[in-house]
Design a protein around this motif. Structure first.
Motif, mmCIF file in Angstrom:
data_model
loop_
_atom_site.group_PDB
_atom_site.id
_atom_site.type_symbol
_atom_site.label_atom_id
_atom_site.label_comp_id
_atom_site.label_asym_id
_atom_site.label_seq_id
_atom_site.Cartn_x
_atom_site.Cartn_y
_atom_site.Cartn_z
ATOM 1 N N ARG A 97 21.698 105.166 82.958
ATOM 2 C CA ARG A 97 22.323 103.983 83.550
ATOM 3 C C ARG A 97 23.312 103.361 82.560
ATOM 4 N N ILE A 98 22.974 103.404 81.277
ATOM 5 C CA ILE A 98 23.901 102.915 80.252
ATOM 6 C C ILE A 98 25.163 103.764 80.254
ATOM 7 N N ASP A 99 24.989 105.082 80.331
ATOM 8 C CA ASP A 99 26.142 105.986 80.356
ATOM 9 C C ASP A 99 27.007 105.748 81.592
ATOM 10 N N ALA A 100 26.387 105.282 82.685
ATOM 11 C CA ALA A 100 27.131 105.027 83.919
ATOM 12 C C ALA A 100 27.914 103.719 83.865
ATOM 13 N N GLY A 101 27.633 102.858 82.832
ATOM 14 C CA GLY A 101 28.401 101.625 82.676
ATOM 15 C C GLY A 101 27.613 100.346 82.837
ATOM 16 N N LEU A 102 26.283 100.433 82.726
ATOM 17 C CA LEU A 102 25.436 99.251 82.849
ATOM 18 C C LEU A 102 24.824 98.954 81.482
ATOM 19 N N GLN A 122 28.674 99.668 64.653
ATOM 20 C CA GLN A 122 29.082 101.074 64.636
ATOM 21 C C GLN A 122 28.066 101.991 65.310
ATOM 22 N N ILE A 123 26.806 101.564 65.381
ATOM 23 C CA ILE A 123 25.761 102.406 65.979
ATOM 24 C C ILE A 123 26.030 102.685 67.460
ATOM 25 N N PRO A 124 26.225 101.666 68.314
ATOM 26 C CA PRO A 124 26.507 101.988 69.715
ATOM 27 C C PRO A 124 27.845 102.692 69.906
ATOM 28 N N LEU A 125 28.799 102.451 69.010
ATOM 29 C CA LEU A 125 30.102 103.106 69.122
ATOM 30 C C LEU A 125 29.998 104.620 68.953
ATOM 31 N N GLN A 126 28.929 105.073 68.318
ATOM 32 C CA GLN A 126 28.740 106.507 68.153
ATOM 33 C C GLN A 126 28.432 107.202 69.480
ATOM 34 N N ALA A 136 37.346 99.750 65.678
ATOM 35 C CA ALA A 136 36.777 99.225 66.920
ATOM 36 C C ALA A 136 35.699 98.193 66.617
ATOM 37 N N ALA A 137 34.888 98.471 65.592
ATOM 38 C CA ALA A 137 33.861 97.515 65.194
ATOM 39 C C ALA A 137 34.494 96.217 64.705
ATOM 40 N N LEU A 173 30.431 99.336 74.260
ATOM 41 C CA LEU A 173 30.374 100.460 75.196
ATOM 42 C C LEU A 173 31.252 100.215 76.423
ATOM 43 N N GLU A 174 31.926 99.046 76.453
ATOM 44 C CA GLU A 174 32.821 98.670 77.550
ATOM 45 C C GLU A 174 32.142 98.861 78.905
#
Length: 258
Positions: A97-102, A122-126, A136-137, A173-174
Motif C-alpha cells: 500500500r505504501i508502494d501504491a502511494g499511501l 535518507q532512509i525512506p528515500l532509499q 532530496a533530504a 515518498l511523495e
C-alpha cells in the motif's frame, strides 16, 4: 473480487462498484471490524477526494484509529472493501500500500534517535529511484523547518520537531494520500501552529490528507471538511462550521450541553 498481485495496476470494476467518480482517492465500502462481540468499525462508507484535507474526529473509542489501521492494512476487515486511487487494496499487504502511494504517520514518533536528522530522511528515500538522496533530504528538511538541525541526533529534537521530522520522512515518498494520527498530541501552542502551517503547505502543493485529531483549534486551522465518527459509525460529515454548531456533535464529542 480478486486481489491484484501488483497494487499499481488500476482495477476499473473496483472503481465502478463504489459508485464514485475518479476524483475519489480513498473509498471505503461497508467497512466493518469486529473484535469478538465488539464492533469497533460498523459499516463505514468513507470517501476522500483528490487534494482534500479531511479531518476525522470523535470521542475516545469511536473507532478512529481502528479505521486508520484498516485503511493502512494493519488490520484485516471483518467485512467491506478499501479502494485507493481506483485499486482494491482490501487484501493487499501494508508495505505494498505504501508502494501504491499511501503513507501514514501514527501518534507516537517512530524515528531513529541515534541517527542524525538528515540520515533519518535518507532512509525512506532509499525506497525511491532517486539518485540525489542527499539533496532530496535537504529539500525536505527545508520544507519541514529542520534544515538547521540536519546533523543533530534525532533523539535531541523536541517532541514537536520529531513529529515534523516523521512527517518529512513520510512525504519523501511523495504519497498520493497521507494519513496522520493525532499529529499535534503533546505539542506546545507554537509547535502546533508550526505543524498546521506545514500540513497546509503540503496540501496546497497537492497532497491529500486524512487527519485524526482531538484538538479542535488545530482542526479549525487546517480543515474545511470534517467527518465525525461515533460508536464505530459515521455520525456527521460537513463543513467545520456546521459540525461545531451541531448540538448532537456538541453532546457526544465537544462535551457541551445542547
Amino acid at each position: 473480487m480478486s486481489t491484484p498481485s501488483d497494487p499499481t495496476v488500476r482495477i476499473e470494476p473496483a472503481v465502478a462498484s463504489t459508485d464514485t467518480d475518479r476524483d475519489a482517492v480513498l473509498v471505503t465500502e461497508n467497512l466493518t471490524k469486529r473484535f469478538g462481540g465488539l464492533t469497533a468499525v460498523d459499516s463505514v462508507d468513507f470517501t476522500v477526494d483528490e487534494g482534500e484535507l479531511r479531518c476525522l474526529i470523535g470521542p475516545n473509542g469511536a473507532g478512529k484509529s481502528t479505521l486508520l489501521e484498516l485503511i493502512t492494512g494493519q488490520l484485516s476487515p471483518t467485512a467491506g472493501r478499501v479502494y485507493f486511487d481506483g485499486i482494491d487494496l482490501t487484501d493487499v499487504p501494508s508495505h505494498e500500500r505504501i508502494d501504491a502511494g499511501l503513507s501514514v504517520k501514527f501518534q507516537s514518533p517512530h524515528i531513529y534517535e541515534a541517527l542524525t536528522v538528515a540520515q533519518n530522511l535518507q532512509i525512506p528515500l532509499q525506497r525511491t529511484d532517486r539518485d540525489d538522496i542527499r539533496s532530496a533530504a535537504h529539500e525536505t528538511l527545508e520544507e519541514v523547518g529542520l534544515a538547521g538541525r540536519a546533523d543533530a541526533p534525532a533523539g535531541d529534537l523536541s517532541h514537536g520537531q520529531q513529529q515534523r521530522l516523521e512527517i518529512g520522512m513520510a512525504t519523501t515518498l511523495e504519497p498520493t494520500l497521507m494519513l496522520l494520527d493525532e499529529p499535534v498530541a503533546g505539542m506546545s501552542v507554537e509547535e502546533t501552529a508550526s505543524v498546521a502551517d506545514l500540513i497546509r503547505s503540503l496540501n496546497d502543493d497537492g497532497m491529500t490528507f486524512v487527519v485524526i485529531e482531538h484538538d479542535m483549534d488545530f482542526v479549525r486551522k487546517i480543515s474545511d471538511q470534517v467527518t465525525v465518527l461515533n460508536q464505530g459509525s459515521i455520525f456527521r460529515q460537513g463543513a467545520i462550521e456546521e459540525i461545531e454548531a451541531d448540538e448532537a456533535v456538541q453532546r457526544i464529542y465537544l462535551g457541551e450541553d445542547a
